[in-house]
Scaffold this motif. Sequence first.
Motif, mmCIF file in Angstrom:
data_model
loop_
_atom_site.group_PDB
_atom_site.id
_atom_site.type_symbol
_atom_site.label_atom_id
_atom_site.label_comp_id
_atom_site.label_asym_id
_atom_site.label_seq_id
_atom_site.Cartn_x
_atom_site.Cartn_y
_atom_site.Cartn_z
ATOM 1 N N LEU A 130 -32.389 19.693 16.819
ATOM 2 C CA LEU A 130 -32.473 21.050 17.363
ATOM 3 C C LEU A 130 -32.686 22.014 16.200
ATOM 4 O O LEU A 130 -31.831 22.115 15.316
ATOM 5 N N PRO A 131 -33.803 22.735 16.170
ATOM 6 C CA PRO A 131 -34.138 23.541 14.984
ATOM 7 C C PRO A 131 -33.196 24.705 14.713
ATOM 8 O O PRO A 131 -33.043 25.119 13.583
ATOM 9 N N HIS A 132 -32.596 25.265 15.737
ATOM 10 C CA HIS A 132 -31.844 26.516 15.573
ATOM 11 C C HIS A 132 -30.340 26.319 15.474
ATOM 12 O O HIS A 132 -29.595 27.291 15.452
ATOM 13 N N LEU A 133 -29.892 25.080 15.426
ATOM 14 C CA LEU A 133 -28.465 24.822 15.506
ATOM 15 C C LEU A 133 -28.067 23.765 14.483
ATOM 16 O O LEU A 133 -28.694 22.714 14.383
ATOM 17 N N SER A 134 -27.028 24.074 13.700
ATOM 18 C CA SER A 134 -26.566 23.121 12.691
ATOM 19 C C SER A 134 -25.048 23.017 12.742
ATOM 20 O O SER A 134 -24.377 23.781 13.441
ATOM 21 N N ILE A 135 -24.516 22.053 12.002
ATOM 22 C CA ILE A 135 -23.076 21.865 11.881
ATOM 23 C C ILE A 135 -22.697 21.972 10.415
ATOM 24 O O ILE A 135 -23.347 21.390 9.551
ATOM 25 N N ASP A 136 -21.659 22.763 10.131
ATOM 26 C CA ASP A 136 -21.087 22.839 8.786
ATOM 27 C C ASP A 136 -19.681 22.252 8.842
ATOM 28 O O ASP A 136 -18.893 22.588 9.735
ATOM 29 N N CYS A 137 -19.369 21.380 7.894
ATOM 30 C CA CYS A 137 -18.112 20.633 7.916
ATOM 31 C C CYS A 137 -17.192 21.065 6.778
ATOM 32 O O CYS A 137 -17.580 21.010 5.609
ATOM 33 N N VAL A 138 -15.994 21.482 7.138
ATOM 34 C CA VAL A 138 -14.955 21.739 6.151
ATOM 35 C C VAL A 138 -14.100 20.476 6.095
ATOM 36 O O VAL A 138 -13.335 20.186 7.020
#
Length: 262
Positions: free
Chosen positions: A19-27
């Motif tokens: 999905l081009p407009h959505l990402s996940i950032d992981c802490v």
Amino acid sequence: MNTTEEVLDFVHHGHERYLPHLSIDCVIFGYHEHQLKILLIRHHQHDRWSLPGGYIGRHETLTEAANRILAEKTQLSNLFLEQFYVFGDSPTRMNRIETQQTHNTTYAKVGVTIGENHWLSERTLSIGYYALVDYLNVVVKPEYLVDEYCWWDASELPELEYDHNEIISKAFLTLRAQIYQQPVGYNLLPKKFTLPEIHALYESILDRQFDRRNFRKKLLALGMIRQLPEQRKIGPHRSPFLYEFDLEGYRRAVEDLSVRAF
């Protein structure tokens, strides 16, 4: 992505799989030598550090994508994982031009220029997840576009790229709330731990100090931990007893508001 070919395939065809407009950032939180740690990365030719993350596959659920990304970064599975916020309003989140420039810096390593209308230049929203890992079990897998990985003390973080300092601050707020609802220490500490280890962990997360004697009495009275007959020899005349979590006791304790009296 560990080869030039894999990176080029991602740049040219990634929008077909993700999905081009959505990402996940992981802490990713770990705990080592009485310090709460966060795993950070530094991309190719970037001065600032950032959080590890990735895109969501078109046929993945959010949780599946987060677990895949974490497994790729840490070589661990079945982690404690919590979604905590969606980021897109921050003034430090990049606009289209800044996104394009940042990607061009990163992908210069493979000789690619990201144009204005490229899928990687689109405005992207980020879903924040935090994970609790056993620091000693993490095996960081090298990535082609990542120059460096490092565990940073959570209390001494540098200025990060994008809005990642804000993401970490929000993760901390969630973690502090969860410490009264989930056996957070169970996921960060080894199976058997000393009282100073769990004492320092709670102080690090909650950013406050506890009297050690009362802290021990409180945890034992609530049934959250149990003392073992084993001891750990850590030096001359120093062999503290080991403890372990009592998960059933923990569940009963969190139903009691007195647990918040820490």
